[in-house]
Design an enzyme around this catalytic site. Structure first.
Site, PDB file in Angstrom:
ATOM      1  N   GLY A  78       1.869  -4.405  22.432  1.00 34.76           N
ATOM      2  CA  GLY A  78       3.135  -2.664  22.401  1.00 34.76           C
ATOM      3  C   GLY A  78       3.877  -2.234  23.590  1.00 34.76           C
ATOM      4  CG  ASN A 102      -3.338  -6.313  17.806  1.00 27.38           C
ATOM      5  OD1 ASN A 102      -5.448  -7.166  17.831  1.00 27.38           O
ATOM      6  ND2 ASN A 102      -3.484  -5.251  16.969  1.00 27.38           N
ATOM      7  CB  THR A 147       1.442   3.392  11.431  1.00 29.53           C
ATOM      8  OG1 THR A 147       1.414   4.417  11.795  1.00 29.53           O
ATOM      9  CG2 THR A 147       1.452   3.118   9.980  1.00 29.53           C
ATOM     10  CE  LYS A 162      -2.891  -4.790   8.969  1.00 29.39           C
ATOM     11  NZ  LYS A 162      -2.594  -3.589  10.131  1.00 29.39           N
ATOM     12  CG  ASN A 222      -1.972  -1.621   1.279  1.00 30.69           C
ATOM     13  OD1 ASN A 222      -2.718  -1.648   0.540  1.00 30.69           O
ATOM     14  ND2 ASN A 222      -2.143  -0.978   3.030  1.00 30.69           N
ATOM     15  CG  ASP A 265       2.922  -4.808   9.659  1.00 32.88           C
ATOM     16  OD1 ASP A 265       2.398  -5.410  10.375  1.00 32.88           O
ATOM     17  OD2 ASP A 265       2.649  -3.707   9.003  1.00 32.88           O
TER      18      ASP A 265
HETATM   19  O1  RIB Z   1       0.952  -2.359   9.529  1.00 24.53           O
HETATM   20  C1  RIB Z   1       0.550  -0.696   9.265  1.00 24.53           C
HETATM   21  C2  RIB Z   1      -0.028  -1.413   8.148  1.00 24.53           C
HETATM   22  O2  RIB Z   1      -0.836  -1.209   7.892  1.00 24.53           O
HETATM   23  C3  RIB Z   1      -0.005   0.309   7.070  1.00 24.53           C
HETATM   24  O3  RIB Z   1       1.506   0.332   6.485  1.00 24.53           O
HETATM   25  C4  RIB Z   1      -1.752   0.652   6.201  1.00 24.53           C
HETATM   26  O4  RIB Z   1      -0.774   0.510   5.033  1.00 24.53           O
HETATM   27  C5  RIB Z   1      -1.566  -1.274   6.843  1.00 24.53           C
HETATM   28  O5  RIB Z   1      -2.013  -1.927   5.977  1.00 24.53           O
END
Ligand code: RIB
Length: 305
Positions: free
Chosen positions: A223, A183, A249, A41, A12, A253
């Site tokens: 977290g 999570n 954010t 992700k 994305n 990942d």
């Molecule tokens: O896990 C974070 C991601 O979730 C972001 O980068 C966004 O694109 C969504 O997919």
């Protein structure tokens, strides 16, 4: 022959609004600035795997548009093998509208676009070797995950599933999953139990419930509250490194990429979890998803290893 991480998932463009506070429903607020970051992700986990030390191949879908071009170029600059990334006509590259508030919390709307178009089988130009790790998340359709996990198991690779954003796990995907990483919200949704991040008992009870459904390894990312995991019936807790978070954010990942890279470099599960945990603690101190992921040297530096 070096084992690799194969990430099948979303790619994305993140369009991020930095705001003081998240708007309430029906409210209009001014933001401070807007920034564009590579995200998704799947792509974030691939970047994390690569920066944290393992050979990485991405399987994904983008459109024939400017975002797709930028994101593909970004992955290639990172040194990710993009043999499995296909550019599709007449569909837009995935976008995510992210709002990050001053207390570092985010909310995200994902428009999947090309990420939801998977008509073909597992790409024939991608080979999976015994000992590889195949990682998937829930920003692509179940059929794509099922194909990849079936192929992985047939080739002697291990599978890691990050069921985010949450939806029920289909029985065949469940049967093909070696490790579940999720999570507290995803844990509550999947187990049907109440999960309170301040109550270790509720977290382990819900994780145990998933183990009883057949998962041998369940890792819960919490977290600032660290990580709890159950592996072959044994419970472990790992505390988070205290940091000043500005943007969380992609932290999950980053953790998953670190975990995979650690496992592929021969670490045991706990060591690999600590590596992922340290990497995630650095990522939350920086803006953006993929852009915030540290290199393995930065992680060694803070761990003193
Ligand atoms: O896990 C974070 C991601 O979730 C972001 O980068 C966004 O694109 C969504 O997919």
């Amino acid at each position: 022959n070096v084992n690799k991480a194969i990430v099948i998932g979303s790619i994305n463009m993140d369009i991020v609004a930095f705001v003081k506070e998240h708007p309430k429903v029906g409210e209009t607020v001014f933001g401070r600035e807007v920034k564009y970051f590579p995200g998704g992700k799947g792509s974030n986990q691939a970047v994390a795997c690569k920066r944290l030390g393992c050979a990485t191949l991405m399987i994904g879908r983008i459109g024939e548009d400017a975002f797709g071009e930028q994101l593909l170029a970004f992955q290639q600059q990172e040194g990710i093998d993009t043999e499995g990334v296909r550019r599709l006509q007449n569909v837009s590259t995935g976008t995510a509208f992210v709002t990050v508030s001053d207390n570092s919390e985010n909310s995200i709307v994902v428009i999947p676009g090309a990420n939801s178009v998977w008509e073909d089988e597992f790409p024939d130009n991608v080979s999976i070797e015994a000992g590889d790790l195949v990682l998937a998340q829930f920003e692509i359709p179940d059929a794509a995950i099922r194909n990849a996990f079936e192929k992985a198991k047939a080739c002697g690779a291990k599978t890691l599933l990050n069921p985010a954003p949450i939806r029920p796990i289909e029985p065949d995907i469940h049967n093909l999953t070696d490790m579940l990483i999720l999570n507290e919200h995803e844990l509550a949704a999947l187990s049907g139990l109440t999960v309170d991040v301040d109550s270790t008992a509720t977290i382990f009870a819900a994780a145990e419930h998933l183990c009883n459904l057949g998962y041998r390894t369940v890792i819960v990312t919490l977290g600032a509250k660290g990580i709890k995991l159950i592996h072959h019936g044994n419970r472990h807790s790992i505390t988070a490194r205290p940091v000043m978070a500005i943007d969380t954010t992609g932290a999950g990942d980053t953790f998953i990429g670190g975990l995979a890279a650690g496992l592929l470099s021969g670490m045991d599960l706990l060591e690999a979890t600590k590596l992922g945990n340290a990497a995630a603690s650095i990522s939350v101190t920086r803006q953006g998803a993929a852009s915030s992921i540290p290199t393995i040297d930065e992680v060694h530096n803070i761990l003193g290893t």
